[in-house]
Scaffold this motif. Sequence first.
Motif: not given
Length: 344
Positions: A140-151
Amino acid sequence: MQQKQTPSALDRLKELLARAGFDWFLGALIGMILLAYLWPAPGVQEGPLSLGELANYGVSLIFFFYGLRLSPEKLQAGLSSWRLHLVVQFSTFLLFPLLALPWHALFKGGSNELLWLGTFYLAALPSTVSSSVVMVSIAGGNIPAAIFNASISSLIGIFVTPLWMGLFLSASTEGFDIWQVMGKLVLQVLLPVVLGIVLHRYWGAFAEKHRQKLRYFDQSIILLIVYTSFCESFARNMFRGYSIPDLLLLGLTMICLFFLVYGIIHLISRMLGFKREDRITALFCGSKKSLVHGTVMSKVLFPDANMVGIMLLPIMIYHALQLLAASVIAQSMARKAGVAAEGE
């Protein structure tokens, strides 16, 4: 009317591990190592169509497809949470290496120095992409931020990882030239990524539609790299002198490293007052390391092919343990969030 059976905790954990990538692939990795031990000859053959050269071509294709799936719009959408991004990238590229550095003096000149170097290589790698986003989504975290950080971590790693490794490889490994390595990474990794991003508007939807098939291609290339790397190491007896207790100690070190970084990120996130969604993203993106990047970049970073098998051991062990630990934690977070929602 027959009641639907509630899945057990074990069934839920199995499903969670499968979603995170903890499936046949890890068994296949072990199988490649065993095959390299029993039949190393194909992996050490040289030539334009050798397995090693095919793996090199595969590396560029992996990063081309990665760039093809990288949406500029999604990256732009994640820019706002700058404090969260700083914490994740700090953990990935500074905290990990700084935790590993002090141990160099203990292993320098000893039989386990290569294992330490492999651990430091793990510490210098970027964060993983798919499993981080999956764990953030489940918890249940911040998915857009996760995608940004991983990328963005993957792109930063193209430059930062060889710079960290250059501190030790340039002094201890003949033929290591940091600028030559950077040039190879630009041609073999960065250029395909940029080309993929440029072509995203034309083929991005196709790449996203066939994401699972492309993942199988990525995994096949990784298995090929692991096989050829361990063939070189086994053919030249590079593992002679390493015992089972050495490997068990390495595994214990990897799980301790994961929880140490996880605890430090948790503390920093609390101190900065992150809300629950951002804290979850920081924890899962900042504590993970990419087996994909570790495997494919090893083809460029290490001029001595004999040592690659040993260098990959820490990241392979860490990859398995991080999936297991993070899956259990994500499931626990999701369950607690569900209980809290029901209580409101």
